[in-house]
Motif scaffolding. Structure first.
Motif, short mmCIF file in Angstrom:
data_model
loop_
_atom_site.label_atom_id
_atom_site.label_comp_id
_atom_site.label_asym_id
_atom_site.label_seq_id
_atom_site.Cartn_x
_atom_site.Cartn_y
_atom_site.Cartn_z
N GLN A 48 -53.43 20.45 -15.28
CA GLN A 48 -52.34 21.12 -14.59
C GLN A 48 -52.38 20.84 -13.09
O GLN A 48 -51.37 20.53 -12.48
CB GLN A 48 -52.39 22.63 -14.84
N ALA A 49 -53.55 20.95 -12.49
CA ALA A 49 -53.68 20.66 -11.06
C ALA A 49 -53.39 19.19 -10.78
O ALA A 49 -52.74 18.87 -9.77
CB ALA A 49 -55.09 21.02 -10.57
N ALA A 50 -53.82 18.30 -11.67
CA ALA A 50 -53.57 16.88 -11.47
C ALA A 50 -52.07 16.58 -11.53
O ALA A 50 -51.57 15.76 -10.76
CB ALA A 50 -54.32 16.06 -12.53
N GLY A 51 -51.35 17.25 -12.41
CA GLY A 51 -49.90 17.06 -12.49
C GLY A 51 -49.20 17.51 -11.23
O GLY A 51 -48.30 16.84 -10.73
N LYS A 52 -49.61 18.66 -10.69
CA LYS A 52 -49.04 19.14 -9.43
C LYS A 52 -49.34 18.18 -8.29
O LYS A 52 -48.49 17.92 -7.44
CB LYS A 52 -49.58 20.53 -9.10
N LEU A 53 -50.56 17.67 -8.27
CA LEU A 53 -50.94 16.74 -7.21
C LEU A 53 -50.13 15.45 -7.27
O LEU A 53 -49.72 14.93 -6.24
CB LEU A 53 -52.44 16.44 -7.28
N ARG A 54 -49.90 14.96 -8.48
CA ARG A 54 -49.07 13.75 -8.61
C ARG A 54 -47.65 14.02 -8.14
O ARG A 54 -47.05 13.21 -7.43
CB ARG A 54 -49.08 13.25 -10.05
N THR A 55 -47.09 15.16 -8.52
CA THR A 55 -45.72 15.50 -8.13
C THR A 55 -45.59 15.65 -6.62
O THR A 55 -44.72 15.03 -6.00
CB THR A 55 -45.28 16.80 -8.82
N PHE A 56 -46.45 16.47 -6.02
CA PHE A 56 -46.33 16.72 -4.59
C PHE A 56 -46.71 15.50 -3.75
O PHE A 56 -46.17 15.30 -2.66
CB PHE A 56 -47.14 17.95 -4.18
N SER A 57 -47.64 14.69 -4.22
CA SER A 57 -47.98 13.48 -3.47
C SER A 57 -46.81 12.50 -3.49
O SER A 57 -46.55 11.83 -2.49
CB SER A 57 -49.25 12.82 -4.02
N THR A 58 -46.08 12.44 -4.59
CA THR A 58 -44.89 11.59 -4.65
C THR A 58 -43.80 12.11 -3.72
O THR A 58 -43.16 11.33 -3.00
CB THR A 58 -44.37 11.49 -6.10
N LEU A 59 -43.60 13.42 -3.72
CA LEU A 59 -42.61 14.01 -2.81
C LEU A 59 -43.00 13.77 -1.35
O LEU A 59 -42.13 13.47 -0.51
CB LEU A 59 -42.47 15.51 -3.08
N LEU A 60 -44.27 13.90 -1.03
CA LEU A 60 -44.75 13.62 0.32
C LEU A 60 -44.50 12.17 0.70
O LEU A 60 -44.03 11.88 1.81
CB LEU A 60 -46.24 13.92 0.44
N CYS A 61 -44.79 11.26 -0.20
CA CYS A 61 -44.59 9.84 0.06
C CYS A 61 -43.11 9.55 0.35
O CYS A 61 -42.78 8.85 1.32
CB CYS A 61 -45.08 9.02 -1.13
N VAL A 62 -42.23 10.11 -0.46
CA VAL A 62 -40.79 9.90 -0.26
C VAL A 62 -40.34 10.47 1.08
O VAL A 62 -39.59 9.82 1.83
CB VAL A 62 -39.99 10.51 -1.44
N CYS A 63 -40.80 11.65 1.42
CA CYS A 63 -40.41 12.28 2.69
C CYS A 63 -40.91 11.47 3.89
O CYS A 63 -40.18 11.30 4.88
CB CYS A 63 -40.92 13.71 2.77
N VAL A 64 -42.14 10.97 3.82
CA VAL A 64 -42.67 10.16 4.92
C VAL A 64 -41.89 8.85 5.04
O VAL A 64 -41.57 8.41 6.16
CB VAL A 64 -44.19 9.91 4.75
#
Length: 141
Positions: free
Chosen positions: A112-128
């Motif tokens: 569950q934590a790994a799924g959240k990390l993948r999601t938020f890291s992708t959102l961070l990448c897109v925003c940057v």
């Protein structure tokens, strides 16, 4: 003063570059041994803290630089919203990082934590990537 602020702004931007590779790191972390997973997640947690400090530098220096130039109101709104989104996502990612570290250390499931990390890291990448685009092409809007 403008040159110093621009230099600090660029240094702050370099610290955010960490978020560009984060989705790749979390895509590969599941294939590592538990000890390597713990080390990787611990390093990401530390680097996230440094990137958040860089984001604060971005906020302060960017505010100064905006007062020195002529930028359109829509551009300023877009940039501030993206900056706030990066700050929010980088803050939100802290709890799943701690949860994943705890679950790796206790040998329990970290899916569950790994799924959240993948999601938020992708959102961070897109925003940057988006904020970088708008910084380079500020004259478009």
């Amino acid at each position: 003063m403008y040159g110093v602020m621009l230099f600090l702004h660029i240094v702050g931007a370099l610290s955010l570059g960490f978020y560009l590779i984060l989705p790749i790191v979390f895509a590969k972390v599941a294939k590592l041994s538990p000890a390597a997973q713990e080390g990787t997640v611990s390093a990401v947690k530390t680097l996230n803290t440094y990137a958040q400090i860089g984001l604060a530098v971005q906020l302060l220096t960017g505010g100064y630089l905006m007062t020195q130039g002529e930028y359109s109101i829509p551009w300023m709104i877009i940039v501030v919203v993206l900056l706030l989104a990066i700050g929010a996502f980088s803050g939100i990612i802290g709890k799943p990082l701690r949860q994943m570290l705890e679950s790796i250390r206790s040998n329990s499931g970290a899916a569950q934590a790994a799924g959240k990390l993948r999601t938020f890291s992708t959102l961070l990448c897109v925003c940057v990537l988006l904020i970088t685009f708008f910084m380079v092409y500020s004259h478009i809007i």
